[in-house]
Design a protein around this motif. Structure first.
Motif, PDB file in Angstrom:
ATOM      1  N   UNK A 175       0.841  -1.198   0.000  1.00 23.00           N
ATOM      2  CA  UNK A 175       0.000   0.000   0.000  1.00 23.00           C
ATOM      3  C   UNK A 175       0.872   1.242   0.000  1.00 23.00           C
ATOM      4  N   UNK A 176       1.934   1.207   0.811  1.00 21.80           N
ATOM      5  CA  UNK A 176       2.836   2.354   0.891  1.00 21.80           C
ATOM      6  C   UNK A 176       3.509   2.622  -0.455  1.00 21.80           C
ATOM      7  N   UNK A 177       3.969   1.537  -1.104  1.00 21.39           N
ATOM      8  CA  UNK A 177       4.631   1.716  -2.400  1.00 21.39           C
ATOM      9  C   UNK A 177       3.655   2.299  -3.422  1.00 21.39           C
ATOM     10  N   UNK A 178       2.426   1.756  -3.446  1.00 21.49           N
ATOM     11  CA  UNK A 178       1.443   2.268  -4.410  1.00 21.49           C
ATOM     12  C   UNK A 178       1.071   3.719  -4.097  1.00 21.49           C
ATOM     13  N   UNK A 179       0.892   4.022  -2.815  1.00 22.98           N
ATOM     14  CA  UNK A 179       0.535   5.387  -2.414  1.00 22.98           C
ATOM     15  C   UNK A 179       1.630   6.365  -2.818  1.00 22.98           C
ATOM     16  N   UNK A 180       2.867   5.993  -2.525  1.00 21.92           N
ATOM     17  CA  UNK A 180       3.973   6.886  -2.863  1.00 21.92           C
ATOM     18  C   UNK A 180       4.146   6.986  -4.377  1.00 21.92           C
TER      19      UNK A 180
END
Lengths: 265, 326
Positions: free
Chosen positions: B309-314
């Motif tokens: 989720x963090x990778x996609x959000x960033x």
């Protein structure tokens, strides 16, 4: 670039080279790739296996598991992919999202409950836990084949429909023959993954007679008991041969499959 | 497969937040249009998937959640113990934290190494005009065989005390080292093994590089851009979707590594290479603590979900889709 490539291939060459060295000299001059004398008898020695079970048994086991599960996953995945790619039904998007999420779910998540489930069915030490799940489609192959079906013009389907073909007729007569290249790619990857699969057999198989090559090799190479290093390397080399053969024959499909779909190893 | 916003507006799927927004009015309308026959055949075709999803994924995942609150040794029935497993894991299990730290270190170092390596080699291959096919095939070879037991066994011998690596160092007059016997270096042999299999990431990068129109480079050369500028201003931004995809897949892959730590080092020396999955395997299948193993699996899933989720959000900040206005 040549040097770099050779450096990358060194470990593989070393493996093959070591398989031809005399056991006692494998580690004397370990960096050498080409042995002083070629000891092909390592292969004969190694093939005898352990505990009276030869590698003929292990290879047969591997082939049985790999072939049945590959057929299962490719056929079911093609069927499912056609459903997703060409038929409009209620809830399709929801199931498609579910499929994409399953693709990202690591096997380790379901490893324990599946083990308990199959244990309850009395399937431990049979090939069922390794083979049966493949008949329900592999999300990755479904995705790969969907992408491929989308490149086939829908006019073909419509023409067949006008000629009186039903949905199943279109699938078997029009789509199936056309998606063969995608099915091939899926089959090759399925072959690789199944051939290399270690966790599955490790969990489910307990009798050495039923071991596939991967598990047999692990037992054969137990660091505490190996003395015949040459034979051990010989069998390691042999276990890679089917993979190499498939790779060199079908590398076009493999490279295309990875490049177009972004497949991981 | 980079998830983009769906082109149709009745259903917008945001990956990986799993947020699905449906417009009920439109669904009702479309439902009328679709015939019962089409629905039936559709479900018939995807029925193997649905059965598999229910029996082999959904049920096991939920069952694993239940098990994580119990104690179960495969005999008898699971006993409900509430949050005990989680409490023990976080407060009273040093090995859990060790394996967690090792796994983060392994994935955190090995994944970037593999990706940077794959990108550099892909860039080099993209420049070469002769025998590209041959190089590509040869460099992909380690990835093809990399997952096999034979390679893990070979790696164990390669870095063993009298293995080839020490033998080379010795020949060159350099000091040898007990690579697999030293807790400080054993994990590095696993990282090198992971990096060595950069082939499939390389192929994906190579395909991405081929998709960048040549005219971009020509136009920028006319404007006087140097190769380094071209790399940072053209190549890298246009590759970001591919980098995103590779990163997500490799992070999941790296966190789930099992075979190398099981075969090459078997967790040793001094537990310096006990990766998370190896520890989970030991808990569940050597100590038969199914409940505890399941709790570990859930912690792992939450971590991976958060990371993804963090990778996609960033990615909104650094991934550039062509034709998108910034």
């Amino acid at each position: 670039m040549i040097l770099f490539t050779l450096l990358m291939l060194y470990p593989l060459a070393w493996l093959v080279g070591s398989s031809l060295k005399e056991s006692s000299t494998v580690f004397v001059e370990a960096h050498k790739i080409i042995p002083d004398a070629f000891h092909f008898e390592n292969y004969i020695e190694g093939w005898k296996g352990f505990g009276g079970i030869t590698f003929t048994t292990f290879f047969t086991n591997s082939l049985v598991i790999v072939i049945i599960s590959t057929i299962g996953s490719v056929l079911s995945s093609t069927l499912i992919a056609y459903g997703f790619a060409r038929i409009n039904f209620v809830g399709k998007k929801l199931w498609f999202v579910c499929m994409m999420l399953t693709m990202m779910l690591p096997y380790e998540m379901v490893m324990i409950p599946q083990y308990i489930m199959f244990n309850g069915f009395g399937w431990i030490d049979t090939y069922l836990p390794l083979i049966l799940p493949t008949f329900f489609g592999a999300p990755f192959f479904i995705f790969l084949i969907i992408q491929f079906i989308r490149t086939i013009p829908t006019e073909l389907d419509q023409a067949a429909k006008i000629d009186g073909c039903g949905t199943f007729g279109i699938f078997f007569r029009i789509i199936c023959p056309l998606v063969v290249p995608a099915m091939m790619t899926a089959a090759i990857f399925s072959f690789y993954w199944r051939w290399d699969d270690f966790m599955g057999p490790l969990l489910y198989l307990t009798t050495p007679e039923k071991y596939p090559v991967s598990l047999a090799l692990k037992l054969f190479s137990d660091p505490n008991s190996v003395t015949n290093w040459g034979a051990m390397f010989a069998m390691s080399t042999i276990s890679l041969i089917p993979v190499f053969i498939i790779f060199f024959i079908f590398q076009r499909y493999i490279v295309d499959g990875i490049s177009t779909s972004g497949l991981k190893s | 497969m980079i998830p983009k916003k769906s082109e149709q507006h009745d259903s917008v799927v945001h990956f990986p937040n799993k947020k699905i927004t449906y417009n009920p009015v439109k669904i009702l309308k479309s439902r009328k249009k679709k015939s019962g026959y089409e629905n039936l055949t559709g479900y018939l075709f995807i029925s193997p998937f649905l059965i598999g999803l229910m029996c082999l994924t959904l049920y096991p995942v939920l069952y694993s959640l239940y098990l994580s609150f119990t104690e179960y040794d495969l005999l008898g029935t699971p006993t409900w113990t509430g949050l005990d497993n989680y409490q023990r894991m976080f407060t009273n299990d040093a090995m859990f934290w060790t394996s967690m730290k090792t796994t983060f270190f392994y994935a955190g170092v090995a994944v970037p190494i593999r990706l940077v390596f794959a990108l550099l080699v892909a860039l080099a291959l993209n420049k070469i005009t002769e025998m590209v096919g041959l190089y590509r095939t040869m460099l992909y070879l380690p990835s093809v065989v990399g997952g096999s037991i034979a390679i893990s066994i070979m790696w164990r011998q390669l870095f063993g005390n009298d293995g080839a690596f020490n033998s080379i160092l010795d020949t060159l007059g350099l000091p040898t080292h007990s690579w697999l016997g030293d807790p400080g270096t054993a994990i590095w042999t696993l990282i090198v093994l992971y990096g060595w299999q950069f082939g499939s990431s390389m192929l994906i990068f190579l395909a991405g590089l081929r998709n960048i129109p040549k005219t971009y480079y020509e136009a920028s050369s006319v404007d006087g851009a140097r190769p380094i500028q071209q790399f940072f201003k053209i190549t890298l931004p246009l590759l970001t979707p591919v980098i995103l995809f590779n990163t997500v897949m490799q992070v999941i892959n790296g966190f789930m590594a099992f075979t190398p730590s099981f075969i090459v080092t078997n967790g040793g020396p001094m537990n310096s290479t006990v990766l998370f999955v190896l520890y989970m395997y030991r808990r569940a299948f050597e100590f038969f603590e199914m409940g505890y193993g399941s709790a570990m699996a859930w912690v792992m899933l939450v971590i991976i979900a958060l990371l993804t989720a963090f990778i996609f959000k960033s990615s909104d900040k650094w991934v550039h889709y062509e034709g998108e206005q910034k």
